[in-house]
Design an enzyme around this catalytic site. Structure first.
Site, mmCIF file in Angstrom:
data_model
loop_
_atom_site.group_PDB
_atom_site.id
_atom_site.type_symbol
_atom_site.label_atom_id
_atom_site.label_comp_id
_atom_site.label_asym_id
_atom_site.label_seq_id
_atom_site.Cartn_x
_atom_site.Cartn_y
_atom_site.Cartn_z
ATOM 1 N N TYR A 170 16.181 -60.086 44.853
ATOM 2 C CA TYR A 170 16.144 -59.322 46.199
ATOM 3 C C TYR A 170 14.738 -58.675 46.418
ATOM 4 C CZ TYR A 170 21.150 -60.260 46.435
ATOM 5 O OH TYR A 170 22.180 -60.830 46.600
ATOM 6 N N LYS A 201 23.215 -61.836 32.320
ATOM 7 C CA LYS A 201 22.998 -63.405 31.968
ATOM 8 C C LYS A 201 21.840 -63.486 30.990
ATOM 9 C CE LYS A 201 24.465 -67.650 32.440
ATOM 10 N NZ LYS A 201 25.920 -68.038 31.893
ATOM 11 N N ASP A 210 29.149 -64.737 34.036
ATOM 12 C CA ASP A 210 30.154 -65.884 34.379
ATOM 13 C C ASP A 210 31.387 -65.492 33.620
ATOM 14 O OD1 ASP A 210 29.278 -68.111 31.811
ATOM 15 O OD2 ASP A 210 28.302 -66.279 32.115
ATOM 16 N N ASP A 243 26.191 -58.412 43.198
ATOM 17 C CA ASP A 243 26.501 -59.152 44.712
ATOM 18 C C ASP A 243 27.571 -60.037 44.584
ATOM 19 O OD1 ASP A 243 26.382 -59.614 47.064
ATOM 20 O OD2 ASP A 243 24.576 -60.532 47.472
#
Length: 469
Positions: free
Chosen positions: A159, A229, A329, A353
Site C-alpha cells: 500500500y 507469510k 493462508d 485487508d
C-alpha cells in the site's frame, strides 16, 4: 491550522493529548466526512444514534460539536478537489474524526482516498474489532465463537504504492538493475512485467505490534497472533514475525509468553526429570535429524526458556498474554474452523485487508463491520465505515447504517465515553433480536426461514436503536 473560513461549531473545544493520554472536553469538536453514495443516508442515521446515546448516558451534560469537512465526490463537485488540505488540517488540529465511505478517483492522482488519509496523518493502526451479534444471519455454523480484534499495519507493505507499469522506461530500468546489478534471475517474463516494491520496516512493525500487545493487556485478552507469510517472504513478512516476538520478549517480558516457551515450560512442569535434549525433541520432532548447528539453536532456545522459571514457571505462564504466530493462508482457514482460538491479531497491511473482510463475513459482512485508523502516539484517529459507497442505493433510505454506527461506538470508546458506547451496543443487540432490520439482513433471515422479520428503512433502524437504549 485550519482556515478562518471553516465553520467551526460553537460552543466546541479541542481534544488534547499529553504523554499518550487524551484529554476530552465535554463538548469536543469532531470533524466528520459524510461520505459518497449512500454516505449521506447512513450518516444522517448514525449521527442521531450517536447524539442520542451521549445525551442519555450523560444527562445532556456532554455533547459532540460536529464539524463537517469534505473529501471524495462531494468535495470534488463542490470545486474543492478530492482531498482538500482544509480537511487534513481539521483532522490534524482536532485529533479525532469519523467518515463515511469515499469514492476512489479514477484516472490517476490519488489511488485511494482512504489510503491517502492514513498516510498523510500517519494512522499506522487499522483497528478492526469483529464480534457476533445474536440474531445476525451468518454463513458459518458457530458465528458466536467470533470475538476478534485485528490490528492491521496501515502505512507500509504494497500500500506504499511503489510500483511501475509494464513496458515503461521506469519498469525497464528497475528490471535491468535487478538483473544486472543484483543478479536476480527469477523474473519469468521481464519484458512484460510490472514491478512493485514492498517495504516492511522494523519501526513500522514494532509500533503496530506494540499497539496490539498494549490493547490485549489492557483489555484482558488471552493472546496476540502475529499473522504473516514469512515462509515465502522471509525478510519482510518473516521479519515482521521475528520483530514481534523480540518486542514481546524485551519490553513485555514479565507479562508475556511465547507459544514455544509454553511448550517447554509445560513439559518441564509435567516431568521435571526431562533433559534439555528431551525438551528440544518435544518442540522439534525432527530434532535428531538436524545439523549440529540447528540442534544447538534449539537447545539454546530451551536453555533460555528455562531461565524464565522464576517468573514464568510453576504455571505462572498460564496467566500471561500468549504471543504466537500463524501463516496468513492457514489463518484465513482456521479463523473459520477454530474461531475461538484467535483473539487479538497483528498483521501486515495486505494480510490484514484480506483477513478483516473474511472474518467480518462470518458475523454478517462488512455492512456492519466497524473500523478505526489510529496513531496511538500522536492521538490522531479517524473512524470509518468499512464498506463501499454503493451508489445505486444512494438517497433511497435503504442501506444498513451499522458499520458507521459501530465505528462511532469505537470512537466513543476511544474518547473514554464508554457508557454511551455501551448504550448503542446494547440497543443493537436488542433491535436485531427483535428482528427489526434493514433489507440486507431481512433478505438473509427470510432465506433462513426466520419468523417475524420486520424490514425497516435506514432511518427507521436508527429510530429503533434509539428506542432500545
Amino acid at each position: 491550522m485550519i482556515s478562518e473560513n471553516t465553520n467551526v461549531p460553537s460552543p466546541g473545544a479541542k481534544i488534547a493529548i499529553n504523554k499518550g493520554i487524551l484529554t476530552v472536553p465535554d463538548n469536543p469538536v469532531i470533524p466528520f466526512i459524510e461520505g459518497d453514495g449512500t454516505g449521506s443516508d447512513i450518516w444522517r442515521a448514525a449521527v442521531r444514534v450517536l447524539d442520542a446515546a451521549v445525551a442519555k448516558a450523560y444527562s445532556n451534560s456532554k455533547k459532540i460539536a460536529w464539524l463537517e469537512v469534505y473529501a471524495g465526490e462531494k468535495s470534488f463537485n463542490m470545486g474543492l478537489g478530492w482531498l482538500p488540505e482544509e480537511t487534513l488540517a481539521a483532522f490534524r488540529e482536532y485529533l479525532v474524526g469519523i467518515k463515511g465511505p469515499l469514492t476512489t478517483p479514477i484516472g490517476g492522482g490519488i489511488t485511494s482516498l482512504n489510503v491517502a488519509l492514513r498516510q498523510q496523518l500517519d494512522l499506522y493502526v487499522c483497528l478492526r474489532p469483529v464480534r457476533y451479534v445474536t440474531g445476525v444471519p451468518s454463513p458459518v455454523k458457530r458465528p458466536e465463537l467470533v470475538d476478534m480484534v485485528i490490528f492491521r499495519e496501515n502505512t507500509e507493505d504494497i500500500y506504499a504504492g511503489i510500483e511501475w507499469a509494464d513496458g515503461t522506461p521506469e519498469a525497464r530500468k528497475v528490471i535491468a538493475f535487478l538483473q544486472q546489478e543484483m543478479g536476480v534471475k527469477k523474473i519469468r517474463f521481464p519484458e512484460t512485467s510490472g514491478i512493485g516494491v514492498k517495504p516492511v520496516s522494523r519501526e513500522g512493525s514494532e509500533r503496530l505490534i506494540e499497539a496490539a500487545i498494549e490493547y490485549a493487556l489492557k483489555q484482558g485478552r488471552k493472546s496476540v497472533t502475529l499473522v504473516h507469510k514469512g515462509n515465502i517472504m522471509k525478510f519482510t513478512e518473516g521479519a515482521f514475525k521475528s520483530w514481534g516476538y523480540a518486542l514481546a520478549a524485551t519490553k513485555y517480558r514479565d507479562r508475556t509468553v511465547s507459544q514455544r516457551e509454553t511448550w517447554v515450560l509445560d513439559n518441564k512442569e509435567k516431568d521435571s526429570s526431562l533433559s534439555n535434549e528431551d525438551l528440544a525433541r518435544a518442540i522439534e520432532p525432527g530434532f535428531d535429524n538436524m545439523t549440529p548447528n540447528q540442534k544447538d539453536g534449539v537447545l539454546s532456545e530451551v536453555a533460555v526458556t528455562l531461565e524464565l522459571w522464576p517468573t514464568h514457571g510453576d504455571g505462572k505462564w498460564k496467566n500471561m498474554l500468549l504471543i504466537k504466530d500463524s501463516i496468513a493462508d492457514i489463518t484465513l482457514q482456521q479463523t473459520i474452523t477454530r474461531a475461538d482460538e484467535f483473539d487479538v491479531l497483528a498483521t501486515t497491511n495486505l494480510n490484514g485487508d484480506y483477513l478483516s473482510d473474511a472474518i467480518a463475513a462470518q458475523v454478517g459482512g462488512i455492512g456492519i463491520a466497524p473500523g478505526g485508523n489510529i496513531n496511538y502516539r500522536t492521538g490522531h484517529a479517524i473512524f470509518e465505515a468499512t464498506h463501499g459507497t454503493a451508489p445505486k442505493y444512494a438517497n433511497l433510505d435503504k442501506v444498513n447504517p451499522g458499520s458507521v454506527i459501530l465505528s462511532g461506538v469505537m470512537m466513543l470508546e476511544y474518547l473514554g465515553w464508554n457508557e454511551a458506547a455501551e448504550l448503542i451496543n446494547t440497543a443493537l443487540d436488542r433491535t436485531i433480536g427483535q428482528r427489526k432490520v434493514t433489507y440486507d439482513f431481512a433478505r438473509l433471515m427470510r432465506a433462513e426461514n426466520v419468523a417475524g422479520v420486520q424490514e425497516v428503512k435506514c432511518s427507521e433502524f436508527a429510530d429503533e436503536l434509539i428506542k432500545n437504549m
